[in-house]
Design an enzyme around this catalytic site. Structure first.
Site, PDB file in Angstrom:
ATOM      1  N   GLY C  18       0.821  -1.201   0.000  1.00  0.00           N
ATOM      2  CA  GLY C  18       0.000   0.000   0.000  1.00  0.00           C
ATOM      3  C   GLY C  18       0.855   1.250   0.000  1.00  0.00           C
ATOM      4  O   GLY C  18       2.085   1.179   0.060  1.00  0.00           O
ATOM      5  N   HIS C  59       5.318   3.496  16.031  1.00  0.00           N
ATOM      6  CA  HIS C  59       4.943   2.118  15.705  1.00  0.00           C
ATOM      7  C   HIS C  59       5.112   1.203  16.911  1.00  0.00           C
ATOM      8  O   HIS C  59       4.271   0.363  17.195  1.00  0.00           O
ATOM      9  CB  HIS C  59       5.797   1.591  14.538  1.00  0.00           C
ATOM     10  CG  HIS C  59       5.259   1.929  13.193  1.00  0.00           C
ATOM     11  ND1 HIS C  59       5.230   1.032  12.153  1.00  0.00           N
ATOM     12  CD2 HIS C  59       4.719   3.066  12.710  1.00  0.00           C
ATOM     13  CE1 HIS C  59       4.693   1.609  11.086  1.00  0.00           C
ATOM     14  NE2 HIS C  59       4.391   2.842  11.397  1.00  0.00           N
ATOM     15  N   GLU C  71      15.637  -6.102  15.050  1.00  0.00           N
ATOM     16  CA  GLU C  71      16.007  -5.214  13.939  1.00  0.00           C
ATOM     17  C   GLU C  71      17.033  -5.902  13.056  1.00  0.00           C
ATOM     18  O   GLU C  71      18.062  -6.354  13.544  1.00  0.00           O
ATOM     19  CB  GLU C  71      16.566  -3.898  14.483  1.00  0.00           C
ATOM     20  CG  GLU C  71      15.488  -3.072  15.162  1.00  0.00           C
ATOM     21  CD  GLU C  71      15.964  -1.683  15.585  1.00  0.00           C
ATOM     22  OE1 GLU C  71      16.990  -1.199  15.040  1.00  0.00           O
ATOM     23  OE2 GLU C  71      15.319  -1.088  16.461  1.00  0.00           O
ATOM     24  N   ASP C  93       8.535  -5.563   8.526  1.00  0.00           N
ATOM     25  CA  ASP C  93       8.110  -4.190   8.245  1.00  0.00           C
ATOM     26  C   ASP C  93       9.364  -3.323   8.077  1.00  0.00           C
ATOM     27  O   ASP C  93       9.998  -2.969   9.066  1.00  0.00           O
ATOM     28  CB  ASP C  93       7.237  -3.713   9.408  1.00  0.00           C
ATOM     29  CG  ASP C  93       6.414  -2.470   9.059  1.00  0.00           C
ATOM     30  OD1 ASP C  93       6.627  -1.893   7.992  1.00  0.00           O
ATOM     31  OD2 ASP C  93       5.569  -2.098   9.882  1.00  0.00           O
TER      32      ASP C  93
END
Lengths: 179, 179, 179
Positions: C18, C59, C71, C93
């Site tokens: 998106g 987030h 990470e 993400d």
């Protein structure tokens, strides 16, 4: 399932989202004209330059004389509150210009968005919000452009939560995303 | 509902719209190769620089030798008219490059678009138009880029009105918008 | 048709595509939290500057303490291989940041993409990939930005081929493109 007759009696709300020249405004105008309601065009755009003046005049000439036009670059929530009556169809064109105007006027964006989101479920009239989807390109280098597309994206999410139908437009065609 | 057999006998037309690297051309090539028709690739692109040359050569090598390739950067309408025969599948790749070429050649854009829109319903062959959706990012600062995306958007609307099927592509997947 | 019970027993994989602020991450988090699996957040982003630090912190605070965060800006494939167990839901993400990191580190992009595409069908856990669609604006003038959107588009195609479900997000709403 509700019948056509019931649909037209219910207060509805629409978000028509799409890219540049995707047919958003025409689609919203068609929805409005099919509603049988009194037609109100709530323009958030100001004619800053000749390009904008021309765009506004093209849009205006396409809509017939049955449309009442009101320009309100900043106080959209208040204008909506006053126009929203059961007999009215209000076409807001467009949310992204409203975001631009709020940013330039240094209004508190989050407060304005919250006021709009709160208002929608209580509106007595039928409303269609037209807005530009602007978040599907490369991340802009310009910080203000990045802020703008963040604001626009958050606004689309909050309006989409409240309206009854959401459409994504491309090439003049609509994809139903909600409703 | 028409059967598969009837579908392949009818002259069809497609608009395959999508972003960069969304799989538009591959999808159109698959439609063409499944048609059983003679395959014609009508390229609107010219190799202006090494990047473009490379892109064209990658596309060419992916298509097999069963494809006839014709390059026509400007007179797309005339080229289509000549190629459109019942036994041919014509893949036009892509409309956005045609718009760029028309702008650079200072052709009358509206006239060209009107000629194309008028031609499509009369075409005897099967045609698939591939085009880039370019209107879903931030408004470009550059006036020529703004004009380009306006032209592209209007062209997509006019082609979408005439073709039998429209697809929106992302990540190599297709969403049917019409047909 | 498989029953709900069977669905939750099967290892699934998702691509959530998106624009900016389209609600991609929230949607993926909801999928994860509904899965009943152990929640792992695999962040590809590094806090390069204060804007990025703020985005990461927003987030993080939205996700509850039930999330384990890892990470990994570059070796995504190896990190996935280690985390992918039947009891885990891994939210990656996002892919576009991974592409940026690979480009900056001058890694061999095609090799990395091929390794990821090969891994997905063998993963034992459930994985959701979040990524930005960036190819629907005007062609960027900057060569690196053009390369970036080409890479992102090819990656989306290759991930979409392998995952079980693909969604396109706008205004916080999802359109199913595959699955």
């Amino acid at each position: 399932m509700t019948s056509e007759a019931e649909n037209t009696r219910m207060a509805k709300s629409f978000l028509i989202l799409g890219g540049a020249r995707s047919g958003k405004s025409s689609y919203a105008e068609k929805l409005a004209e099919q509603s049988g309601l009194k037609l109100h065009y709530l323009a958030t755009g100001r004619a800053w330059d000749s390009e904008m003046t021309e765009r506004i005049s093209i849009h205006k000439s396409r809509r017939g004389p049955q449309w009442q036009t009101l320009e309100e670059p900043l106080d959209l929530v208040e204008a909506l509150r006053q126009l929203a009556k059961p007999e009215n169809f209000i076409l807001v064109d467009c949310l992204t210009l409203w975001v631009t105007n709020l940013m330039l006027a240094e209004r508190d964006i989050e407060t304005e968005f919250a006021k709009l989101e709160q208002l929608i479920p209580d509106l007595q009239g039928t409303v269609a919000f037209v807005s530009n989807e602007v978040g599907l390109g490369i991340v802009p280098e310009n910080k203000m452009a990045r802020d703008f597309r963040d604001h626009a994206g958050f606004l689309h999410q909050s309006v989409a939560r409240q309206v009854s139908e959401v459409y994504f437009m491309a090439a003049g065609l609509s994809l139903k995303m909600k409703g």
